[in-house]
Design a protein around this motif. Structure first.
Motif, PDB file in Angstrom:
ATOM      1  N   LEU A 166       0.926  -1.166   0.026  1.00 35.18           N
ATOM      2  CA  LEU A 166       0.024  -0.182  -0.071  1.00 35.18           C
ATOM      3  C   LEU A 166       0.861   1.361  -0.062  1.00 35.18           C
ATOM      4  N   ALA A 167       2.083   1.193   0.683  1.00 39.27           N
ATOM      5  CA  ALA A 167       2.795   2.392   0.629  1.00 39.27           C
ATOM      6  C   ALA A 167       3.273   2.679  -0.655  1.00 39.27           C
ATOM      7  N   LEU A 168       3.901   1.639  -1.132  1.00 42.44           N
ATOM      8  CA  LEU A 168       4.487   1.881  -2.593  1.00 42.44           C
ATOM      9  C   LEU A 168       3.463   1.938  -3.537  1.00 42.44           C
ATOM     10  N   SER A 169       2.315   1.646  -3.346  1.00 38.49           N
ATOM     11  CA  SER A 169       0.860   2.056  -4.487  1.00 38.49           C
ATOM     12  C   SER A 169       0.852   3.577  -4.270  1.00 38.49           C
ATOM     13  N   MET A 170       0.988   4.148  -3.253  1.00 38.01           N
ATOM     14  CA  MET A 170       0.657   5.599  -3.017  1.00 38.01           C
ATOM     15  C   MET A 170       1.627   6.494  -3.648  1.00 38.01           C
ATOM     16  N   ILE A 171       2.943   5.920  -3.868  1.00 39.73           N
ATOM     17  CA  ILE A 171       3.985   6.777  -4.507  1.00 39.73           C
ATOM     18  C   ILE A 171       4.280   6.210  -6.216  1.00 39.73           C
ATOM     19  N   SER A 172       3.298   5.123  -6.409  1.00 38.69           N
ATOM     20  CA  SER A 172       3.712   4.561  -7.870  1.00 38.69           C
ATOM     21  C   SER A 172       3.111   5.593  -8.949  1.00 38.69           C
ATOM     22  N   PRO A 173       3.422   5.238 -10.178  1.00 39.81           N
ATOM     23  CA  PRO A 173       2.999   6.349 -11.415  1.00 39.81           C
ATOM     24  C   PRO A 173       1.664   5.779 -11.747  1.00 39.81           C
ATOM     25  N   LEU A 174       1.078   4.845 -11.229  1.00 47.77           N
ATOM     26  CA  LEU A 174      -0.506   4.446 -11.266  1.00 47.77           C
ATOM     27  C   LEU A 174      -1.414   5.590 -11.455  1.00 47.77           C
ATOM     28  N   LYS A 175      -2.148   5.562 -12.341  1.00 46.38           N
ATOM     29  CA  LYS A 175      -3.233   6.424 -12.719  1.00 46.38           C
ATOM     30  C   LYS A 175      -4.627   6.027 -12.427  1.00 46.38           C
ATOM     31  N   ILE A 176      -5.428   6.865 -11.493  1.00 46.44           N
ATOM     32  CA  ILE A 176      -6.527   6.243 -11.067  1.00 46.44           C
ATOM     33  C   ILE A 176      -7.574   7.483 -11.433  1.00 46.44           C
ATOM     34  N   LYS A 177      -8.795   7.279 -12.199  1.00 49.38           N
ATOM     35  CA  LYS A 177      -9.652   8.127 -12.399  1.00 49.38           C
ATOM     36  C   LYS A 177     -10.193   8.846 -11.401  1.00 49.38           C
ATOM     37  N   LYS A 178     -10.367  10.248 -11.222  1.00 47.93           N
ATOM     38  CA  LYS A 178     -11.197  10.845 -10.239  1.00 47.93           C
ATOM     39  C   LYS A 178     -12.606  10.360 -10.484  1.00 47.93           C
ATOM     40  N   MET A 179     -13.435  10.304  -9.097  1.00 49.15           N
ATOM     41  CA  MET A 179     -14.784  10.080  -9.233  1.00 49.15           C
ATOM     42  C   MET A 179     -15.481  11.476  -9.010  1.00 49.15           C
TER      43      MET A 179
END
Length: 179
Positions: A166-179
């Motif tokens: 979870l820590a690494l997912s917060m600083i990942s380049p993964l893009k998540i669409k805003k709701m």
């Protein structure tokens, strides 16, 4: 006429502060979660974090509805989020299970907080777009919080990996669409 204009201005200012009050409620609930975790009242701490998430969702919606977004509101929201969804969940999972691992357990909890702070800092300096870069701290913190319900059902070492993931997912380049 002058009095009506002053009342209208006062009403507009008050509307603008509603979002900040909701943000401060988020912060207050996160602080209560920390205090109850320290007192080993983990179920209450979980409840406070969950309710903080509701207020976190509401503050942004209210700010947009009343056209009351501001730089101070954005900063206040991030400061509240690091408490409610960074420190509080990390302390909760540490006290629920990671404490068994001594320094290593504390290290993983602190890495979660650090990554949450980095994520919030990046968000605050980024241009607002239609997506988040990295998993939002509210989501990561809530997931970490609710994993505490599985203590006793999952192998204890797994919680260190969940925390790190979870820590690494917060600083990942993964893009998540805003709701």
């Amino acid at each position: 006429m002058f009095l009506l204009q002053r009342l209208d201005n006062t009403r507009k200012k008050l509307k603008g502060q509603i979002a900040n009050v909701l943000t401060l409620l988020n912060l207050t609930l996160g602080a209560f979660a920390i205090l109850y975790t320290i007192q080993s009242e983990l179920t209450l701490a979980l409840l406070f974090i969950a309710i903080a998430a509701v207020f976190d969702r509401l503050d942004g919606a209210v700010a947009r509805k009343f056209n009351a977004t501001s730089d101070i509101g954005k900063q206040l929201d991030s400061l509240s989020d690091i408490i409610s969804f960074g420190v509080a969940p990390a302390l909760l999972i540490h006290e629920a299970v990671l404490v068994e691992f001594g320094f290593a357990g504390a290290f993983f909890a602190i890495v979660f907080i650090i990554c949450g702070a980095i994520r919030l800092a990046k968000f605050n300096v980024s241009e607002s777009t239609c997506y988040f870069v990295g998993v939002p701290i509210t989501l990561a913190g809530c997931i970490l919080t609710f994993t505490s319900l599985f203590v006793g059902f999952l192998p204890e070492f797994l919680f260190m990996f969940i925390c790190l993931f979870l820590a690494l997912s917060m600083i990942s380049p993964l893009k998540i669409k805003k709701m």
